[in-house]
Design a protein around this motif. Structure first.
Motif, mmCIF file in Angstrom:
data_model
loop_
_atom_site.group_PDB
_atom_site.id
_atom_site.type_symbol
_atom_site.label_atom_id
_atom_site.label_comp_id
_atom_site.label_asym_id
_atom_site.label_seq_id
_atom_site.Cartn_x
_atom_site.Cartn_y
_atom_site.Cartn_z
ATOM 1 N N TYR A 118 -6.427 16.690 3.838
ATOM 2 C CA TYR A 118 -7.659 16.024 3.397
ATOM 3 C C TYR A 118 -8.253 15.129 4.478
ATOM 4 C CZ TYR A 118 -5.870 17.780 -0.956
ATOM 5 O OH TYR A 118 -5.389 18.606 -1.927
ATOM 6 N N PHE B 283 -10.149 10.133 -2.494
ATOM 7 C CA PHE B 283 -9.023 9.198 -2.460
ATOM 8 C C PHE B 283 -7.933 9.701 -1.508
ATOM 9 C CE2 PHE B 283 -5.171 7.196 -4.380
ATOM 10 C CZ PHE B 283 -5.552 5.874 -4.188
ATOM 11 N N LEU B 284 -7.680 10.992 -1.528
ATOM 12 C CA LEU B 284 -6.653 11.542 -0.635
ATOM 13 C C LEU B 284 -7.064 11.391 0.824
ATOM 14 C CD1 LEU B 284 -5.771 14.694 -2.748
ATOM 15 C CD2 LEU B 284 -4.275 12.735 -2.304
ATOM 16 N N SER B 285 -8.350 11.574 1.087
ATOM 17 C CA SER B 285 -8.841 11.384 2.448
ATOM 18 C C SER B 285 -8.680 9.911 2.860
ATOM 19 C CB SER B 285 -10.314 11.805 2.490
ATOM 20 O OG SER B 285 -10.911 11.442 3.709
ATOM 21 N N PHE B 286 -9.039 9.020 1.944
ATOM 22 C CA PHE B 286 -8.858 7.583 2.213
ATOM 23 C C PHE B 286 -7.396 7.263 2.520
ATOM 24 C CE2 PHE B 286 -7.199 3.882 -0.147
ATOM 25 C CZ PHE B 286 -7.574 2.895 0.755
ATOM 26 N N ILE B 287 -6.482 7.839 1.721
ATOM 27 C CA ILE B 287 -5.059 7.578 1.940
ATOM 28 C C ILE B 287 -4.627 8.041 3.327
ATOM 29 C CG2 ILE B 287 -2.754 8.312 1.238
ATOM 30 C CD1 ILE B 287 -3.763 8.391 -1.620
ATOM 31 N N PHE B 288 -5.115 9.205 3.724
ATOM 32 C CA PHE B 288 -4.733 9.725 5.036
ATOM 33 C C PHE B 288 -5.120 8.751 6.146
ATOM 34 C CE2 PHE B 288 -5.940 11.977 8.912
ATOM 35 C CZ PHE B 288 -4.738 12.573 9.230
ATOM 36 N N TYR B 289 -6.380 8.328 6.157
ATOM 37 C CA TYR B 289 -6.829 7.437 7.230
ATOM 38 C C TYR B 289 -6.126 6.077 7.157
ATOM 39 C CZ TYR B 289 -10.365 10.874 8.404
ATOM 40 O OH TYR B 289 -10.984 12.024 8.802
ATOM 41 N N SER B 290 -5.906 5.601 5.950
ATOM 42 C CA SER B 290 -5.241 4.305 5.804
ATOM 43 C C SER B 290 -3.824 4.351 6.362
ATOM 44 C CB SER B 290 -5.189 3.922 4.319
ATOM 45 O OG SER B 290 -6.482 3.771 3.807
ATOM 46 N N THR B 291 -3.124 5.442 6.064
ATOM 47 C CA THR B 291 -1.739 5.539 6.522
ATOM 48 C C THR B 291 -1.685 5.647 8.042
ATOM 49 O OG1 THR B 291 -1.204 6.565 4.411
ATOM 50 C CG2 THR B 291 0.428 6.778 6.170
ATOM 51 N N ILE B 292 -2.640 6.380 8.613
ATOM 52 C CA ILE B 292 -2.728 6.437 10.080
ATOM 53 C C ILE B 292 -2.880 5.021 10.647
ATOM 54 C CG2 ILE B 292 -4.270 7.118 11.990
ATOM 55 C CD1 ILE B 292 -2.686 9.460 11.031
ATOM 56 N N PHE C 51 0.834 -1.205 0.000
ATOM 57 C CA PHE C 51 0.000 0.000 0.000
ATOM 58 C C PHE C 51 0.870 1.258 0.000
ATOM 59 C CE2 PHE C 51 -2.289 3.421 2.111
ATOM 60 C CZ PHE C 51 -3.467 3.430 1.405
ATOM 61 N N LEU C 52 1.770 1.344 0.966
ATOM 62 C CA LEU C 52 2.578 2.568 1.109
ATOM 63 C C LEU C 52 3.402 2.826 -0.148
ATOM 64 C CD1 LEU C 52 3.896 2.108 4.779
ATOM 65 C CD2 LEU C 52 2.019 3.577 3.999
ATOM 66 N N ARG D 210 -16.129 10.352 3.694
ATOM 67 C CA ARG D 210 -15.319 10.681 4.855
ATOM 68 C C ARG D 210 -15.889 10.049 6.122
ATOM 69 N NH1 ARG D 210 -15.068 14.958 8.278
ATOM 70 N NH2 ARG D 210 -13.032 15.284 9.252
ATOM 71 N N PHE E 201 -9.738 -3.254 4.235
ATOM 72 C CA PHE E 201 -10.152 -1.849 4.104
ATOM 73 C C PHE E 201 -9.275 -1.113 3.097
ATOM 74 C CE2 PHE E 201 -9.397 2.581 5.354
ATOM 75 C CZ PHE E 201 -10.681 3.103 5.308
ATOM 76 N N LEU E 202 -7.980 -1.420 3.071
ATOM 77 C CA LEU E 202 -7.078 -0.737 2.134
ATOM 78 C C LEU E 202 -7.531 -0.971 0.696
ATOM 79 C CD1 LEU E 202 -3.563 -1.519 3.689
ATOM 80 C CD2 LEU E 202 -5.065 0.441 4.124
ATOM 81 N N LEU F 162 1.618 11.066 4.742
ATOM 82 C CA LEU F 162 0.832 11.860 5.695
ATOM 83 C C LEU F 162 1.001 13.348 5.432
ATOM 84 C CD1 LEU F 162 0.900 10.346 9.283
ATOM 85 C CD2 LEU F 162 -0.875 10.232 7.520
ATOM 86 N N THR G 227 -1.129 14.352 2.543
ATOM 87 C CA THR G 227 -2.584 14.171 2.585
ATOM 88 C C THR G 227 -3.232 14.742 3.836
ATOM 89 O OG1 THR G 227 -2.322 11.972 3.589
ATOM 90 C CG2 THR G 227 -2.496 12.065 1.181
ATOM 91 N N ILE H 173 -2.044 2.131 9.252
ATOM 92 C CA ILE H 173 -0.828 1.338 9.071
ATOM 93 C C ILE H 173 0.198 1.721 10.138
ATOM 94 C CG2 ILE H 173 1.162 0.994 7.554
ATOM 95 C CD1 ILE H 173 -0.782 0.999 5.189
ATOM 96 N N LEU H 174 0.341 3.009 10.405
ATOM 97 C CA LEU H 174 1.262 3.426 11.472
ATOM 98 C C LEU H 174 0.794 2.852 12.816
ATOM 99 C CD1 LEU H 174 2.016 7.098 10.356
ATOM 100 C CD2 LEU H 174 3.657 5.212 10.503
#
Lengths: 146, 146, 146
Positions: free
Chosen positions: B145, C7-16, B78-79, C94, C76-77, B139, B142, C18-19
């Motif tokens: 957003y 999509f950018l909003s999705f990326i933000f939450y997904s990366t959170i 993903f990343l 969102r 979810f990703l 992060l 994005t 994953i971290l």
């Protein structure tokens, strides 16, 4: 991407398989409740007492099926998406996705209903064939970019 | 996306790592057959009897290696894909992918060949560095957003 | 894709998320060191001796939290990425991502701090709602392409 029919076909089968995994998770929870076998003390306490903080072979079977799904369906989500972007023949691509999808559904059924060996292993192996095929085609297309 | 050289490079390394995971799965199966240690009664029955429905430390080692791969390689899929779309420097991106790929291959070798600690942990930690780097860059790009 | 705000909003939450999973991995390692419970003989030897090659309930708890994350965050990703490409209402999308993200963070907290049942199960179930919603919308959009 959303006008690429191969990609849309891939998405359809992938989503079916993700829902199938969710069903395995729900079945696992139901088996835990029915067999009274909980992975956490707090769950056991809420469901009758600490004697139900224990393992159960039927629960472990569900968990093995779920884990095997993770090992195989998640890589398919990646390989299938990239393969769809390589402009494959729609008919050939659909055969790849269909074989994988049917193979994994049979794998789950064979696991949960403990069908006689080697039903489950054969379903696993057949489902891996389109994955290896897609992986090799992706490697051939991207090797110049290593 | 298929004209983005960073993305193609990412795909190459990702597919190598997925194939590497498939190899771990195949090794696990071979160790099960060689050590005669099966996770399911139906498998044991087909391979000599219920006494082989048992755990084995070598099998468990393979399974831990595979699980650690899932914990780390799947997030990379993903990343790395998103990072590739952020228009990074191709050279810097390739270093990210290469470090991760080599780190994970060494991790697997260290696990399966039981190399002396902390070889495996160091390989894991080094492979995580590009992941953290990519996650932070994503992060940063994005956060507006959320 | 990188101009699609959903999509950018999705990326933000997904990366959170994953971290967040990486944090669980780090906590697992810390608990292993503190409780002196190692999964591999080579790790135990480096940390005091073979008597520390053993299981520990706190370590197992961390591992269950991590595994549950894999079972739910990885799908979810996929679902969130595809759903973002279906041109959903940004506000509704969102809400989907936010519910999932908050639900999964509460799930982890409830697991690691062993909050009273059914806190963890409720967090899991609530987080699954947007996933089922996205999966059904994806199926509706792609069924013609099966």
């Amino acid at each position: 991407m959303m006008e690429n029919k191969v990609f849309l076909s891939f998405i359809f089968y992938s989503t079916i398989l993700i829902l199938k995994m969710y069903v395995v998770a729900i079945i696992t929870g139901q088996v835990r409740l029915r067999k009274k076998a909980f992975a956490n003390p707090e769950d056991a306490l809420r469901n009758g007492g600490m004697q139900f903080y224990r393992q159960d072979p039927d629960v472990e079977r569900c968990r093995r099926a779920h884990r095997n799904d993770m090992e195989n369906i998640f890589p398919f989500l990646f390989l299938g998406a990239i393969y769809s972007l390589l402009d494959p023949s729609p008919a050939v691509a659909r055969i790849h996705f269909l074989i994988f999808c049917v193979g994994r559904i049979i794998h789950t059924i064979a696991y949960l209903l403990r069908l006689r060996a080697p039903t489950r292993s054969v379903a696993y192996s057949v489902a891996q064939l389109p994955c290896f095929s897609m992986a090799l085609q992706i490697l051939l297309a991207t090797t110049p970019y290593w």
